[in-house]
Design a protein around this motif. Structure first.
Motif, PDB file in Angstrom:
ATOM      1  N   GLY A 182      17.277  -4.721   6.569  1.00 35.11           N
ATOM      2  CA  GLY A 182      18.377  -5.294   5.442  1.00 35.11           C
ATOM      3  C   GLY A 182      19.722  -4.022   4.783  1.00 35.11           C
ATOM      4  N   ALA A 183      20.043  -4.252   3.629  1.00 38.43           N
ATOM      5  CA  ALA A 183      20.045  -3.532   3.021  1.00 38.43           C
ATOM      6  C   ALA A 183      20.769  -3.824   1.912  1.00 38.43           C
ATOM      7  CB  ALA A 183      21.278  -2.356   3.667  1.00 38.43           C
ATOM      8  N   ARG A 184      21.372  -3.504   0.910  1.00 42.83           N
ATOM      9  CA  ARG A 184      22.325  -3.402   0.185  1.00 42.83           C
ATOM     10  C   ARG A 184      23.755  -4.231   0.390  1.00 42.83           C
ATOM     11  NH1 ARG A 184      21.373  -0.447  -5.148  1.00 42.83           N
ATOM     12  NH2 ARG A 184      21.983   1.134  -4.115  1.00 42.83           N
ATOM     13  N   ARG A 185      24.215  -4.837  -0.409  1.00 42.17           N
ATOM     14  CA  ARG A 185      25.431  -4.818   0.303  1.00 42.17           C
ATOM     15  C   ARG A 185      26.654  -3.922   0.170  1.00 42.17           C
ATOM     16  NH1 ARG A 185      27.285 -11.124  -2.070  1.00 42.17           N
ATOM     17  NH2 ARG A 185      25.881 -12.025  -1.190  1.00 42.17           N
ATOM     18  N   GLY A 186      27.190  -3.078   0.906  1.00 50.52           N
ATOM     19  CA  GLY A 186      27.999  -1.898   0.006  1.00 50.52           C
ATOM     20  C   GLY A 186      27.028  -0.450   1.399  1.00 50.52           C
ATOM     21  N   ASP A 187      25.714  -0.617   0.991  1.00 52.59           N
ATOM     22  CA  ASP A 187      25.542   0.748   1.358  1.00 52.59           C
ATOM     23  C   ASP A 187      25.300   1.000   3.053  1.00 52.59           C
ATOM     24  OD1 ASP A 187      23.777   0.914  -1.005  1.00 52.59           O
ATOM     25  OD2 ASP A 187      22.013   0.120  -0.214  1.00 52.59           O
ATOM     26  N   ASP A 188      25.509   2.024   3.356  1.00 54.01           N
ATOM     27  CA  ASP A 188      25.565   3.116   4.396  1.00 54.01           C
ATOM     28  C   ASP A 188      24.310   2.532   4.971  1.00 54.01           C
ATOM     29  OD1 ASP A 188      24.024   5.120   3.876  1.00 54.01           O
ATOM     30  OD2 ASP A 188      25.810   5.759   3.395  1.00 54.01           O
ATOM     31  N   ALA A 189      23.868   3.350   6.308  1.00 51.95           N
ATOM     32  CA  ALA A 189      23.005   3.262   7.473  1.00 51.95           C
ATOM     33  C   ALA A 189      21.969   4.187   7.121  1.00 51.95           C
ATOM     34  CB  ALA A 189      23.501   3.282   9.240  1.00 51.95           C
ATOM     35  N   ARG A 190      21.796   5.062   6.295  1.00 53.16           N
ATOM     36  CA  ARG A 190      20.638   5.896   5.308  1.00 53.16           C
ATOM     37  C   ARG A 190      20.373   4.842   4.615  1.00 53.16           C
ATOM     38  NH1 ARG A 190      24.074  10.805   3.668  1.00 53.16           N
ATOM     39  NH2 ARG A 190      25.332   9.177   2.986  1.00 53.16           N
ATOM     40  N   GLU A 191      20.668   3.509   3.925  1.00 53.36           N
ATOM     41  CA  GLU A 191      20.533   3.108   3.026  1.00 53.36           C
ATOM     42  C   GLU A 191      19.644   1.891   3.350  1.00 53.36           C
ATOM     43  OE1 GLU A 191      19.316   4.021  -0.365  1.00 53.36           O
ATOM     44  OE2 GLU A 191      20.631   5.695   0.009  1.00 53.36           O
ATOM     45  N   ARG A 192      19.586   1.466   5.049  1.00 45.59           N
ATOM     46  CA  ARG A 192      19.167   0.388   5.215  1.00 45.59           C
ATOM     47  C   ARG A 192      17.526   0.530   5.054  1.00 45.59           C
ATOM     48  NH1 ARG A 192      22.836  -3.192   7.357  1.00 45.59           N
ATOM     49  NH2 ARG A 192      20.779  -3.786   8.769  1.00 45.59           N
ATOM     50  N   PHE A 193      16.896  -0.360   5.612  1.00 45.46           N
ATOM     51  CA  PHE A 193      14.976  -0.574   5.448  1.00 45.46           C
ATOM     52  C   PHE A 193      14.855  -1.328   6.733  1.00 45.46           C
ATOM     53  CE2 PHE A 193      15.991   0.494   1.025  1.00 45.46           C
ATOM     54  CZ  PHE A 193      15.529   1.332   0.768  1.00 45.46           C
ATOM     55  N   TYR A 194      13.950  -1.447   7.824  1.00 44.57           N
ATOM     56  CA  TYR A 194      13.453  -1.752   8.489  1.00 44.57           C
ATOM     57  C   TYR A 194      11.993  -2.206   8.714  1.00 44.57           C
ATOM     58  CZ  TYR A 194      13.308   2.317  10.703  1.00 44.57           C
ATOM     59  OH  TYR A 194      12.369   3.914  11.720  1.00 44.57           O
ATOM     60  N   LEU A 195      11.437  -2.960   9.221  1.00 43.74           N
ATOM     61  CA  LEU A 195       9.928  -3.493   9.479  1.00 43.74           C
ATOM     62  C   LEU A 195       9.470  -3.323  10.578  1.00 43.74           C
ATOM     63  CD1 LEU A 195       7.674  -4.361   7.886  1.00 43.74           C
ATOM     64  CD2 LEU A 195       8.407  -6.649   8.040  1.00 43.74           C
ATOM     65  N   LEU A 196       8.207  -2.731  10.968  1.00 45.61           N
ATOM     66  CA  LEU A 196       7.918  -2.467  12.155  1.00 45.61           C
ATOM     67  C   LEU A 196       5.710  -2.774  12.417  1.00 45.61           C
ATOM     68  CD1 LEU A 196       9.088   1.290  12.999  1.00 45.61           C
ATOM     69  CD2 LEU A 196      10.113  -0.703  13.526  1.00 45.61           C
ATOM     70  N   ALA A 197       5.391  -2.609  13.277  1.00 35.20           N
ATOM     71  CA  ALA A 197       4.374  -3.090  13.286  1.00 35.20           C
ATOM     72  C   ALA A 197       4.343  -2.067  14.113  1.00 35.20           C
ATOM     73  CB  ALA A 197       4.101  -4.767  14.091  1.00 35.20           C
ATOM     74  N   LYS A 198       3.071  -1.561  13.339  1.00 39.80           N
ATOM     75  CA  LYS A 198       1.871  -0.572  14.753  1.00 39.80           C
ATOM     76  C   LYS A 198       0.981  -1.008  15.134  1.00 39.80           C
ATOM     77  CE  LYS A 198       5.018   2.759  13.826  1.00 39.80           C
ATOM     78  NZ  LYS A 198       5.938   3.400  14.546  1.00 39.80           N
ATOM     79  N   ARG A 227       0.968  -1.363  -0.036  1.00 38.41           N
ATOM     80  CA  ARG A 227      -0.134  -0.088  -0.039  1.00 38.41           C
ATOM     81  C   ARG A 227       1.020   1.125   0.203  1.00 38.41           C
ATOM     82  NH1 ARG A 227      -3.395  -2.741  -1.194  1.00 38.41           N
ATOM     83  NH2 ARG A 227      -5.360  -3.417   0.133  1.00 38.41           N
ATOM     84  N   ARG A 228       0.363   2.159  -1.218  1.00 40.69           N
ATOM     85  CA  ARG A 228       1.813   3.378  -1.104  1.00 40.69           C
ATOM     86  C   ARG A 228       0.648   4.548  -1.022  1.00 40.69           C
ATOM     87  NH1 ARG A 228       6.323   4.972  -5.968  1.00 40.69           N
ATOM     88  NH2 ARG A 228       7.084   6.193  -4.414  1.00 40.69           N
ATOM     89  N   TYR A 229      -0.411   5.124  -1.617  1.00 42.99           N
ATOM     90  CA  TYR A 229      -0.928   6.079  -1.699  1.00 42.99           C
ATOM     91  C   TYR A 229      -2.489   5.472  -1.497  1.00 42.99           C
ATOM     92  CZ  TYR A 229       2.608   8.145  -4.433  1.00 42.99           C
ATOM     93  OH  TYR A 229       4.203   8.642  -4.763  1.00 42.99           O
ATOM     94  N   ASP A 230      -2.583   4.187  -1.187  1.00 40.42           N
ATOM     95  CA  ASP A 230      -4.279   3.770  -0.900  1.00 40.42           C
ATOM     96  C   ASP A 230      -4.471   4.380   0.494  1.00 40.42           C
ATOM     97  OD1 ASP A 230      -6.092   2.515   0.374  1.00 40.42           O
ATOM     98  OD2 ASP A 230      -6.075   0.954  -1.660  1.00 40.42           O
ATOM     99  N   GLY A 231      -5.554   5.202   0.893  1.00 42.25           N
ATOM    100  CA  GLY A 231      -5.676   5.215   2.356  1.00 42.25           C
ATOM    101  C   GLY A 231      -5.944   4.572   3.559  1.00 42.25           C
ATOM    102  N   ARG A 232      -6.456   3.084   2.977  1.00 44.82           N
ATOM    103  CA  ARG A 232      -6.623   2.388   4.046  1.00 44.82           C
ATOM    104  C   ARG A 232      -5.359   1.979   4.923  1.00 44.82           C
ATOM    105  NH1 ARG A 232      -8.862  -2.340   0.400  1.00 44.82           N
ATOM    106  NH2 ARG A 232      -7.409  -1.131  -1.008  1.00 44.82           N
ATOM    107  N   PRO A 233      -5.402   1.747   6.337  1.00 46.80           N
ATOM    108  CA  PRO A 233      -4.253   2.070   6.925  1.00 46.80           C
ATOM    109  C   PRO A 233      -3.931   0.735   7.043  1.00 46.80           C
ATOM    110  CG  PRO A 233      -6.323   1.928   8.277  1.00 46.80           C
ATOM    111  CD  PRO A 233      -6.869   2.009   6.822  1.00 46.80           C
ATOM    112  N   CYS A 234      -2.596   0.097   7.356  1.00 45.11           N
ATOM    113  CA  CYS A 234      -1.850  -1.548   6.949  1.00 45.11           C
ATOM    114  C   CYS A 234      -0.869  -1.336   8.858  1.00 45.11           C
ATOM    115  CB  CYS A 234      -0.877  -0.857   6.355  1.00 45.11           C
ATOM    116  SG  CYS A 234      -1.608  -1.399   4.804  1.00 45.11           S
ATOM    117  N   ARG A 235      -1.420  -2.707   9.573  1.00 48.14           N
ATOM    118  CA  ARG A 235      -0.411  -2.508  10.645  1.00 48.14           C
ATOM    119  C   ARG A 235       1.260  -2.398  10.560  1.00 48.14           C
ATOM    120  NH1 ARG A 235      -0.583  -8.554  14.375  1.00 48.14           N
ATOM    121  NH2 ARG A 235       0.729  -7.191  15.983  1.00 48.14           N
TER     122      ARG A 235
END
Length: 540
Positions: free
Chosen positions: A524-540, A498-506
């Motif tokens: 996780g991140a691609r090999r060689g990427d610094d901390a700014r290029e890392r991604f993380y998954l949260l539960a809200k 969901r990117r532009y859909d207004g319905r909420p996601c957990r």
């Protein structure tokens, strides 16, 4: 002299006999590296791969899209051609992105064919091959001529546009059909802005006497009859499929770099063209300038008038555009390559020798550096060079791609043989330059494609997130995630995004560093990427 005479009455220029199959071989060696064997890379391939995957799997070909959003920066012709190839080949085990990327090779082959015919029509026998060599030697075309991306259509369309206009004073029906098809490619594969640029060059051609004839008018009308009705079919189809998508395209994207009909964009930031045109069009630009100067007394003749008019209009078009990128210069390469052809055999000896020497040294040293770096990566010698390479991708595990190694070795040996061939100095310079570009690109892909794949692909990140997702249900909110990662998730996984859909996601995906109080489920991140290029998954 560039005085126009029918081809049947032209004298054969005094050029040593050349074997056409050598030109075909050069084009094939230029085309093949990078078409298959690697994941979609940033910045352009990710979106295209995701759109083609949707076409292949869903069967709705009217609206290019990925995740839950439409992608209408380009009209769908390239995606259709890639999907036509990917649909059967993917069922035979080939990856969709590799199968689709073959469409780029076909469109580039069409571009070479078109500009070769245009050069022959304008300048006589054995001149079309010069236009092809100058085109593929242009630095800016190397990347875009091998990308899974619709920008390659611009080169093909304007090559055949130039041929059709050059041919229009002799065979109006055939030229009109070719012109209409070239315009149709722009309307269905790019935007109305590129079509209007091509249309303007055709409308202004009657300024020059060779086109001030009824046969040219017949060709022009034929082109309009061929292109506009068929292009309207897709617009009507899109409107019927999704009125909202059609309105968005018409208002914001129909005019490409100029925006849309409701929100025009004019005049991009100053300095972009000054900084980009010289390197992107090298060496076509200086050769074209020389071609205009050397034939300045024949400026009314087709060989100068047509490509000079196309080049001038394209520069004005680029200067007025509200948003331009390097690929916006692709239509400029075609007229510049033709102008360079106009006087390549009359290029001054000193200039030709300098270009020849510069090309041999630049690409020869460049290929040697690639070989030395590859040797250091696999043997550890010299250690200083190995440290620099490992700093760019510290997680890389060296592995030898035998087919790529063999290809790079053969290409390097062939290059030395090409340098020894004799031909007029002007042709020698542009041919050696094109061979040098082919050498560098072939060695880069042959030796370094696995390493580049790790640094440019999001496959590991996307599949790692999918594995951590497991059996969780629901959607994943990617509204704050960069588009490259969103597209990669859509292409490499089956997660419900969901990117532009207004319905909420957990579940929510973010980029950067998580806050201390946040509960991170995955990162996780691609090999060689610094901390700014890392991604993380949260539960809200």
């Amino acid at each position: 002299m560039l005085t126009y005479v029918p081809p049947a009455e032209r004298e054969v220029s005094v050029v040593p006999s050349q074997k056409p199959w050598l030109l075909v071989l050069l084009c094939v060696l230029w085309l093949l590296p990078g078409l298959v064997g690697h994941d979609p890379w940033k910045p352009a391939e990710l979106e295209t791969a995701a759109v083609v995957k949707r076409f292949v799997q869903d069967g709705y070909w009217v609206l290019p899209r990925f995740a839950d959003v439409a992608y209408l920066e380009f009209a769908p012709l390239y995606y259709w051609s890639a999907a036509v190839l990917a649909w059967p080949l993917s069922r035979l085990g080939m990856d969709i992105h590799d199968a689709g990327r073959l469409a780029t090779g076909l469109w580039m082959a069409l571009a070479m064919w078109g500009i070769g015919l245009a050069g022959r029509e304008l300048y006589g026998r054995r001149q079309g091959r010069v236009a092809v060599v100058v085109l593929i030697g242009s630095v800016g075309l190397v990347i875009w001529g091998h990308q899974l991306a619709p920008q390659v259509l611009l080169v093909a369309a304007f090559s055949w546009h130039a041929f059709a206009l050059a041919h229009s004073t002799r065979r109006p029906v055939l030229a009109g059909l070719a012109l209409g098809l070239a315009w149709l490619v722009l309307l269905l594969g790019a935007s109305w802005a590129e079509f209007l640029l091509a249309l303007a060059s055709a409308l202004l051609l009657p300024i020059f006497k060779p086109w001030r004839r009824a046969v040219f008018l017949a060709a022009f009308v034929t082109a309009l009859v061929v292109s506009l009705p068929i292009a309207a079919v897709w617009a009507l189809w899109l409107h019927q499929f999704s009125t909202a998508a059609f309105d968005a395209w018409w208002r914001f994207d129909a005019l490409g770099p100029f925006g849309g009909f409701a929100h025009l964009r004019w005049f991009h930031r100053f300095g972009f063209l000054i900084a980009t045109v010289p390197w992107f069009t090298w060496p076509a630009l200086p050769l074209a300038i020389w071609g205009i100067w050397a034939n300045r007394r024949q400026w009314r003749e087709p060989g100068i008038a047509l490509p000079a008019l196309m080049a001038g209009l394209t520069l004005v078009w680029l200067a007025c555009a509200g948003e331009v990128r390097d690929y916006s210069l692709l239509p400029l390469l075609v007229p510049l390559a033709l102008l360079a052809t106009a006087s390549i055999d009359a290029l001054q000896r000193g200039a030709a020798a300098a270009l020849n020497w510069f090309g041999m040294m630049t690409f020869g040293i460049g290929a040697l550096v690639l070989w030395l770096a590859w040797f250091a990566l696999h043997t550890g010698m010299p250690p200083q060079l190995l440290q620099r390479i490992e700093a760019l991708n510290p997680d890389h595990v060296p592995s030898v791609a035998v087919p790529g190694l063999i290809f790079a070795a053969i290409l390097s040996v062939v290059w030395w043989g090409v340098l020894a061939r004799k031909r007029p100095l002007g042709r020698l310079a542009v041919t050696n330059w094109a061979c040098g570009v082919t050498l560098f690109w072939g060695v880069l892909i042959g030796l370094w494609q696995p390493w580049l794949d790790e640094t440019k692909s999001y496959r590991e990140v996307a599949t790692g997130l999918a594995a951590a997702w497991g059996e969780r249900s629901g959607c994943l909110d990617v509204s704050s995630t960069p588009q490259a990662m969103v597209v990669s998730l859509d292409y490499f996984t089956e997660l419900k995004l969901r990117r532009y859909d207004g319905r909420p996601c957990r579940w929510q995906l973010h980029q950067g560093l998580a806050l201390p109080d946040e509960s991170v489920l995955w990162q996780g991140a691609r090999r060689g990427d610094d901390a700014r290029e890392r991604f993380y998954l949260l539960a809200k």
